[in-house]
Design an enzyme around this catalytic site. Structure first.
Site, PDB file in Angstrom:
ATOM      1  N   LYS A  71     -32.881  -8.944  -6.176  1.00 41.13           N
ATOM      2  CA  LYS A  71     -31.542  -9.483  -5.947  1.00 41.13           C
ATOM      3  C   LYS A  71     -31.319 -10.637  -6.889  1.00 41.13           C
ATOM      4  O   LYS A  71     -32.173 -11.520  -7.005  1.00 41.13           O
ATOM      5  CB  LYS A  71     -31.444  -9.997  -4.491  1.00 41.13           C
ATOM      6  CG  LYS A  71     -30.079 -10.508  -4.123  1.00 41.13           C
ATOM      7  CD  LYS A  71     -29.175  -9.383  -3.705  1.00 41.13           C
ATOM      8  CE  LYS A  71     -27.740  -9.798  -3.515  1.00 41.13           C
ATOM      9  NZ  LYS A  71     -26.949  -9.867  -4.757  1.00 41.13           N
ATOM     10  N   LYS A  95     -36.309 -18.475  -3.847  1.00 44.62           N
ATOM     11  CA  LYS A  95     -35.132 -18.779  -3.027  1.00 44.62           C
ATOM     12  C   LYS A  95     -35.011 -17.786  -1.872  1.00 44.62           C
ATOM     13  O   LYS A  95     -34.791 -18.170  -0.725  1.00 44.62           O
ATOM     14  CB  LYS A  95     -33.884 -18.714  -3.915  1.00 44.62           C
ATOM     15  CG  LYS A  95     -32.660 -19.329  -3.322  1.00 44.62           C
ATOM     16  CD  LYS A  95     -31.452 -19.181  -4.239  1.00 44.62           C
ATOM     17  CE  LYS A  95     -31.663 -19.809  -5.601  1.00 44.62           C
ATOM     18  NZ  LYS A  95     -30.465 -19.714  -6.459  1.00 44.62           N
ATOM     19  N   LYS A 107     -32.597 -11.479 -12.249  1.00 49.32           N
ATOM     20  CA  LYS A 107     -31.463 -12.145 -12.899  1.00 49.32           C
ATOM     21  C   LYS A 107     -31.079 -11.361 -14.145  1.00 49.32           C
ATOM     22  O   LYS A 107     -31.929 -10.727 -14.773  1.00 49.32           O
ATOM     23  CB  LYS A 107     -31.849 -13.568 -13.311  1.00 49.32           C
ATOM     24  CG  LYS A 107     -30.667 -14.488 -13.484  1.00 49.32           C
ATOM     25  CD  LYS A 107     -30.062 -14.790 -12.129  1.00 49.32           C
ATOM     26  CE  LYS A 107     -29.159 -15.977 -12.103  1.00 49.32           C
ATOM     27  NZ  LYS A 107     -28.917 -16.423 -10.742  1.00 49.32           N
ATOM     28  N   THR A 191     -21.904 -20.847  -1.561  1.00 46.17           N
ATOM     29  CA  THR A 191     -22.889 -21.703  -2.233  1.00 46.17           C
ATOM     30  C   THR A 191     -22.469 -23.168  -2.128  1.00 46.17           C
ATOM     31  O   THR A 191     -23.276 -24.041  -1.770  1.00 46.17           O
ATOM     32  CB  THR A 191     -23.073 -21.280  -3.698  1.00 46.17           C
ATOM     33  OG1 THR A 191     -23.292 -19.874  -3.729  1.00 46.17           O
ATOM     34  CG2 THR A 191     -24.249 -21.991  -4.330  1.00 46.17           C
ATOM     35  N   ASN A 222     -17.244 -22.802  -9.540  1.00 50.36           N
ATOM     36  CA  ASN A 222     -17.213 -22.297  -8.170  1.00 50.36           C
ATOM     37  C   ASN A 222     -18.022 -23.187  -7.230  1.00 50.36           C
ATOM     38  O   ASN A 222     -17.518 -23.649  -6.203  1.00 50.36           O
ATOM     39  CB  ASN A 222     -17.743 -20.839  -8.166  1.00 50.36           C
ATOM     40  CG  ASN A 222     -17.960 -20.327  -6.761  1.00 50.36           C
ATOM     41  OD1 ASN A 222     -18.869 -20.774  -6.066  1.00 50.36           O
ATOM     42  ND2 ASN A 222     -17.126 -19.423  -6.313  1.00 50.36           N
ATOM     43  N   SER A 356     -24.527 -13.183   0.263  1.00 50.47           N
ATOM     44  CA  SER A 356     -24.663 -11.915  -0.456  1.00 50.47           C
ATOM     45  C   SER A 356     -25.448 -10.911   0.395  1.00 50.47           C
ATOM     46  O   SER A 356     -25.112  -9.729   0.460  1.00 50.47           O
ATOM     47  CB  SER A 356     -25.401 -12.121  -1.785  1.00 50.47           C
ATOM     48  OG  SER A 356     -24.505 -12.543  -2.776  1.00 50.47           O
TER      49      SER A 356
HETATM   50  P1  NAD Z   1     -19.055 -21.561 -12.940  1.00 49.98           P
HETATM   51  O1  NAD Z   1     -19.053 -20.817 -14.214  1.00 49.98           O
HETATM   52  O2  NAD Z   1     -18.013 -21.240 -11.912  1.00 49.98           O
HETATM   53  O3  NAD Z   1     -18.935 -23.135 -13.232  1.00 49.98           O
HETATM   54  C1  NAD Z   1     -19.751 -23.844 -14.092  1.00 49.98           C
HETATM   55  C2  NAD Z   1     -19.103 -25.212 -14.291  1.00 49.98           C
HETATM   56  O4  NAD Z   1     -19.972 -26.031 -15.068  1.00 49.98           O
HETATM   57  C3  NAD Z   1     -17.772 -25.155 -15.041  1.00 49.98           C
HETATM   58  O5  NAD Z   1     -16.911 -26.146 -14.522  1.00 49.98           O
HETATM   59  C4  NAD Z   1     -18.186 -25.538 -16.471  1.00 49.98           C
HETATM   60  O6  NAD Z   1     -17.116 -26.063 -17.236  1.00 49.98           O
HETATM   61  C5  NAD Z   1     -19.234 -26.568 -16.165  1.00 49.98           C
HETATM   62  N1  NAD Z   1     -20.159 -26.835 -17.250  1.00 49.98           N
HETATM   63  C6  NAD Z   1     -20.823 -25.965 -18.032  1.00 49.98           C
HETATM   64  N2  NAD Z   1     -21.605 -26.623 -18.902  1.00 49.98           N
HETATM   65  C7  NAD Z   1     -21.440 -27.944 -18.639  1.00 49.98           C
HETATM   66  C8  NAD Z   1     -21.981 -29.122 -19.173  1.00 49.98           C
HETATM   67  N3  NAD Z   1     -22.853 -29.078 -20.185  1.00 49.98           N
HETATM   68  N4  NAD Z   1     -21.607 -30.320 -18.645  1.00 49.98           N
HETATM   69  C9  NAD Z   1     -20.715 -30.376 -17.622  1.00 49.98           C
HETATM   70  N5  NAD Z   1     -20.167 -29.283 -17.058  1.00 49.98           N
HETATM   71  C10 NAD Z   1     -20.532 -28.076 -17.571  1.00 49.98           C
HETATM   72  O7  NAD Z   1     -20.522 -21.418 -12.355  1.00 49.98           O
HETATM   73  P2  NAD Z   1     -20.992 -21.551 -10.851  1.00 49.98           P
HETATM   74  O8  NAD Z   1     -20.958 -20.216 -10.228  1.00 49.98           O
HETATM   75  O9  NAD Z   1     -20.306 -22.700 -10.208  1.00 49.98           O
HETATM   76  O10 NAD Z   1     -22.529 -21.899 -11.087  1.00 49.98           O
HETATM   77  C11 NAD Z   1     -22.957 -23.211 -11.418  1.00 49.98           C
HETATM   78  C12 NAD Z   1     -24.461 -23.291 -11.266  1.00 49.98           C
HETATM   79  O11 NAD Z   1     -24.801 -22.919  -9.931  1.00 49.98           O
HETATM   80  C13 NAD Z   1     -25.259 -22.354 -12.164  1.00 49.98           C
HETATM   81  O12 NAD Z   1     -26.480 -22.987 -12.475  1.00 49.98           O
HETATM   82  C14 NAD Z   1     -25.521 -21.157 -11.283  1.00 49.98           C
HETATM   83  O13 NAD Z   1     -26.683 -20.444 -11.678  1.00 49.98           O
HETATM   84  C15 NAD Z   1     -25.746 -21.856  -9.967  1.00 49.98           C
HETATM   85  N6  NAD Z   1     -25.551 -21.000  -8.789  1.00 49.98           N
HETATM   86  C16 NAD Z   1     -24.355 -20.382  -8.557  1.00 49.98           C
HETATM   87  C17 NAD Z   1     -24.200 -19.614  -7.410  1.00 49.98           C
HETATM   88  C18 NAD Z   1     -22.897 -18.983  -7.054  1.00 49.98           C
HETATM   89  O14 NAD Z   1     -22.780 -18.423  -5.941  1.00 49.98           O
HETATM   90  N7  NAD Z   1     -21.868 -19.046  -7.899  1.00 49.98           N
HETATM   91  C19 NAD Z   1     -25.281 -19.439  -6.537  1.00 49.98           C
HETATM   92  C20 NAD Z   1     -26.472 -20.083  -6.808  1.00 49.98           C
HETATM   93  C21 NAD Z   1     -26.588 -20.863  -7.938  1.00 49.98           C
END
Ligand code: NAD
Length: 423
Positions: A71, A95, A107, A191, A222, A356
């Protein structure tokens, strides 16, 4: 994995070894976790709307299937590498084990900056990547989900491509789908809500109230934006936020609902904070929230943001990791030396994979749960993982990252022994 010295993956191995050492586990009991079970590298031509063609590469790594089918999300990112994808796949293994989910870790990543793509290019890219990984995915084999720069629409295209390939409608091939295609209520917020919940939990353990707590968030996507929204709604003062374009700061607290409205006003794509009206806010750098004068920082952008030198500049007492791998091994050690509490990614951002899992269960049963049912179950599972980690940290006088790894490792090693794989 010798070519991955000094990489994020080798950092993760150091964390694993620290946890195994404290548990007194010999290497022979956890060596099945040292390398991914399977790594797939794909490459394919993508025809752009103007007719030119580029060869795009991508990855899907399946780290461990000891606890169940693989997953993990798939991200579109121009800097995606096999090391990054392998590290994130391994994090998924820990996790899922920590949250007691019947899943292994995986992944995927595609090396592309999706901001370059039109909607039809994005759809083509998604369909071709899906076709390339079809030999190793399946609703009982490997279930994908959104990650950085992928969303429910991308998942919808994967459902369609996979269903065409198998000749039957198969929503359970991915999670994080649109509700209309069998997505779960509450998945989009899961999340960020979990990050909020664990921030509250850890503050409570230290005798602090959420109300009035000063918070800074790096990454208003997000996860970061949802966490900021709940924290703000519950009385925390969010003084700094950022996205890739810049950061915003206001010492008396930012107007988070207004900022989120701004982000959503981009017509399907997030609108950048650089375009946010400057009245009453100070523009800061994209990384600056990590060093703000706050109680809690929430790195919610991407990995490797806090290494040992950056750790010296952190002013917060709590680091709540919403992103995957935002703090390096040396960064964590440096924070711990300064008595800063590090709430690890595999604990804090598990809300997404937990819901999920609920989505997959609902799909397999052709049922749909109410948002309240999803939220209650999510809180129950997150609180249990938090309690298991907190208790083990106390029992072994160790930090929360090591303890979270220990909880996961104990479950993985026990399952591996019972399965008797290759021994
Ligand atoms: P996303 O694409 O919706 O948002 C990422 C955000 O980070 C955006 O606002 C982007 O502009 C910003 N960003 C990117 N690079 C940056 C930088 N160098 N400095 C400052 N801001 C920056 O992604 P997301 O889904 O919110 O995921 C964010 C993190 O959380 C990732 O590491 C992802 O692996 C992790 N994550 C996400 C989920 C999920 O359900 N979406 C679950 C577990 C972990």
């Amino acid at each position: 994995m010798s070519e991955q010295n000094n990489s994020a993956y080798s950092d993760l191995l150091r964390m694993l070894e620290k946890a195994a050492h404290l548990l007194g586990l010999p290497k022979t009991e956890y060596d099945f976790l040292l390398e991914p079970e399977r790594e797939l590298k794909v490459a394919f031509p993508l025809t752009f709307d103007d007719g030119h063609v580029e060869i795009i590469s991508g990855y899907r790594t399946q780290h461990s299937s000891v606890l169940g089918p693989f997953k993990g999300g798939v991200r579109y990112f121009e800097g995606a590498t096999s090391d990054e994808v392998n590290t994130l796949a391994a994090l998924m293994t820990y996790k899922c084990a920590l949250s007691n989910l019947p899943y292994g870790g995986a992944k995927g990543g595609v090396r592309i900056d999706p901001r370059r793509l039109s909607r039809s290019e994005l759809e083509r890219l998604t369909r071709i990547y899906t076709e390339r990984v079809i030999p190793i995915i399946g609703p009982q084999k490997d279930i994908m989900a959104p990650d950085m720069n992928t969303n429910s629409q991308v998942m919808g295209w994967i459902v369609d491509e996979y269903s065409r390939f198998t000749g039957q409608y198969c929503p359970e091939i991915v999670t994080g789908k649109p509700i209309e295609l069998g997505g779960s209520l509450g998945r989009v917020q899961a999340t960020g809500f979990g990050v909020f919940r664990l921030t509250r939990n850890v503050l409570e353990k230290y005798g602090r109230e959420l109300r009035g707590t000063r918070v800074a968030v790096q990454g208003m996507g997000n996860v970061g934006a949802t966490a900021a929204q709940y924290l703000h709604a519950e009385g925390a003062v969010v003084v700094a936020v950022s996205d890739i374009s810049c950061g915003l700061y206001c010492s008396s607290g930012l107007n988070i609902p207004e900022i989120i409205e701004h982000i959503h006003s981009g017509g399907g794509r997030p609108r950048l904070l650089a375009d946010y009206p400057a009245d009453g806010v100070i523009r800061i750098g994209a990384k600056d929230p990590l060093f703000a004068d706050v109680d809690v920082i929430i790195p919610a952008a991407m990995e490797n943001q806090i290494d040992a030198p950056e750790a010296q500049n952190v002013q917060a007492k709590f680091v709540v990791e919403a992103a995957n791998g935002p703090t390096t091994y040396d960064g964590t050690e440096a924070l711990l030396k300064r008595d800063i509490v590090v709430m690890p990614d595999i604990l804090c951002n598990a809300g997404g994979v937990i819901v999920s899992y609920f989505e997959w269960v609902q799909n397999l049963q052709r049922l749909s749960w109410s948002e309240t049912e999803v939220r209650d179950r999510l809180m129950g599972m997150m609180d249990s993982a938090f309690a298991a980690t907190w208790d083990l940290a106390r029992e072994y006088s160790t930090d929360m990252r090591t303890a979270a790894m220990m909880v996961a490792l104990k479950r993985l090693v026990a399952a591996n022994k019972l399965r008797g794989m290759y021994r």
